[in-house]
Design a protein around this motif. Structure first.
Motif, PDB file in Angstrom:
ATOM      1  N   TYR A 110       0.827  -1.205   0.000  1.00 52.32           N
ATOM      2  CA  TYR A 110       0.000   0.000   0.000  1.00 52.32           C
ATOM      3  C   TYR A 110       0.868   1.264   0.000  1.00 52.32           C
ATOM      4  O   TYR A 110       0.440   2.309  -0.519  1.00 52.32           O
TER       5      TYR A 110
ATOM      6  N   VAL B 208      -6.151   4.330   0.257  1.00 54.14           N
ATOM      7  CA  VAL B 208      -4.894   4.940  -0.199  1.00 54.14           C
ATOM      8  C   VAL B 208      -4.958   6.456  -0.061  1.00 54.14           C
ATOM      9  O   VAL B 208      -3.976   7.105   0.330  1.00 54.14           O
TER      10      VAL B 208
ATOM     11  N   TYR C  68      -2.753   1.462   7.665  1.00 58.38           N
ATOM     12  CA  TYR C  68      -3.040   0.038   7.460  1.00 58.38           C
ATOM     13  C   TYR C  68      -3.078  -0.714   8.797  1.00 58.38           C
ATOM     14  O   TYR C  68      -3.886  -1.641   8.963  1.00 58.38           O
TER      15      TYR C  68
END
Length: 433
Positions: free
Chosen positions: A52, A341, A364
């Protein structure tokens, strides 16, 4: 004659106390997850967070460097995942050992020829044909050729699905798919940028959302190419897998690969940011009229930064797809692969590469750990209610705890936008007096 001498004294560098404290807190959070959830789970979390981080770096150079709001990250992630599957899955002999590749190639050549004919028809006005007549001819030709080509194409794809299931892969190393994932995402980004970069702000966001959904729909409905909803698994890893060295060590090896990849990307972006090219991109972002007056090619530079960001998103999507060892077109969701994101970039700081990496890992961790933490609190409340008030325990605590992710992320982005609108590690812009 006296001469005046001016000495320029460089200001002493300030110790990055804010950055050090934030990364120490992040390290403590990672160690806490290791202590509570175990090494295998935590290492998997770090690998996914690293993937990510690559996606977030792609978005931060588009949004942070050039002010381009790309709301279609999911589409480029899906293209990267497709390439990771297509290039690494073993060869399907049922397809390649038959006449189907030749039939498919023949139909694709028909499609290329049809495109050339339509493009040629669009330029008949150069031969003296009236423009209205040229338009009518081009439209009719496009419709007829489309019907002919799509009919032949469906015949071939139906045969592929019935006789070979799907095309299969090329049996190449996983890292080859990562490279082509970035290349395919960049190529699609170039095509999109040529059309959509004339749009601004929310219009560009709407266009990229639609394009991402088109990409997802194409991959989901192309059973002959991707198996559609049937999914493709397992996808090979570039390092020894869990069956060979165990879950923890295999994930640690995969994490080392992603860490090296992030280090290389960070180094290149850092050099580009502080180079004349980076200063020019930021000048276009801050004052496009002035940059244009200085002779800068605005459209070309905006296209460059958009394609570069798409390349990183494609690479990140390919790395993430390989790690998940599964290609499922339905698994690409706007919430997971676009909005999350975006939150990472907002939290870390648009335009700050180090802040983006921090935001990716921090968000995350919050995204994953909010579910077990919410479940623990719910079970604690239910236990207290049963003992003190005789409440009946609900049966769907797991699903309710899963929904807590969205609540926590929404609360997080609200707090960040209220108290740190430029992110926890905002972009540092040098000012010269």
């Amino acid at each position: 004659m006296d001469k005046t001498r001016t000495d320029t004294v460089a200001a002493p560098r300030r110790f990055p106390l804010r950055e050090a404290l934030l990364f120490l807190v992040l390290l403590a959070a990672v160690l806490g997850v290791y202590g509570v959830m175990g090494a295998a789970y935590s290492t998997r979390m770090l690998v996914e967070a690293a993937c990510y981080a690559i996606l977030a770096l792609g978005l931060t150079i588009q949004w942070g460097y050039a002010g381009q709001f790309n709301a279609g990250v999911m589409g480029f992630v899906a293209l990267g995942g497709f390439c990771a599957m297509f290039f690494s899955v073993p060869v399907n002999e049922a397809f390649w050992g038959s006449e189907l590749p030749g039939e498919l190639g023949r139909v694709l050549l028909y499609g290329v020829g049809a495109v050339i004919l339509v493009v040629g028809a669009c330029r008949l006005d150069r031969l003296g044909v009236p423009k209205k007549l040229r338009t009518v001819i081009a439209v009719l030709l496009a419709v007829v050729l489309y019907m002919v080509v799509i009919s032949a194409f469906r015949e071939v794809t139906d045969q592929i699905e019935s006789r070979a299931d799907f095309v299969g892969g090329l049996g190449l190393p996983a890292w080859v798919g990562w490279i082509f994932g970035g290349a395919l995402a960049g190529g699609v980004g170039y095509f999109i940028g040529r059309i959509c970069l004339g749009l601004r702000s929310d219009y560009l966001a709407i266009a990229t959302i639609g394009i991402a959904e088109i990409i997802k729909a194409f991959l989901k409905n192309s059973d002959w190419l991707t198996r559609g909803t049937a999914t493709v698994s397992p996808l090979p890893w570039p390092v020894p897998g869990p069956a060979e060295v165990g879950f923890t060590l295999a994930r640690a090896l995969y994490f080392s690969v992603t860490a090296v990849l992030i280090a290389v990307i960070f180094f290149l972006l850092h050099r580009a940011y502080h180079a004349p090219w980076g200063r020019m991109i930021r000048a276009i972002r801050d004052n496009e009229v002035s940059a244009s007056a200085m002779g800068k090619n605005i459209n070309r530079r905006r296209l460059e930064i958009f394609v570069l960001g798409c390349i990183l998103m494609g690479i990140g999507g390919a790395v993430l797809g390989s790690f998940n060892s599964l290609f499922d077109p339905q698994g690409y969701l706007p919430l997971n692969h676009t909005f999350l994101v975006l939150v990472m970039v907002i939290l870390g700081g648009p335009g700050n590469n180090l802040g983006t990496i921090f935001g990716a890992v921090a968000v995350y961790i919050i995204w994953l750990m909010s579910e077990p933490l919410a479940l623990f609190l719910m079970e604690l409340a239910v236990s207290f209610g049963e003992g003190a008030f005789g409440w009946d325990a609900p049966t769907n605590l797991d699903s309710r705890a899963l929904q807590a992710r969205v609540l926590v992320i929404g609360l997080l982005i609200t707090l960040v936008l209220r108290f740190a609108p430029k992110g926890l590690l905002p972009e540092k812009v040098k000012h010269v007096d």
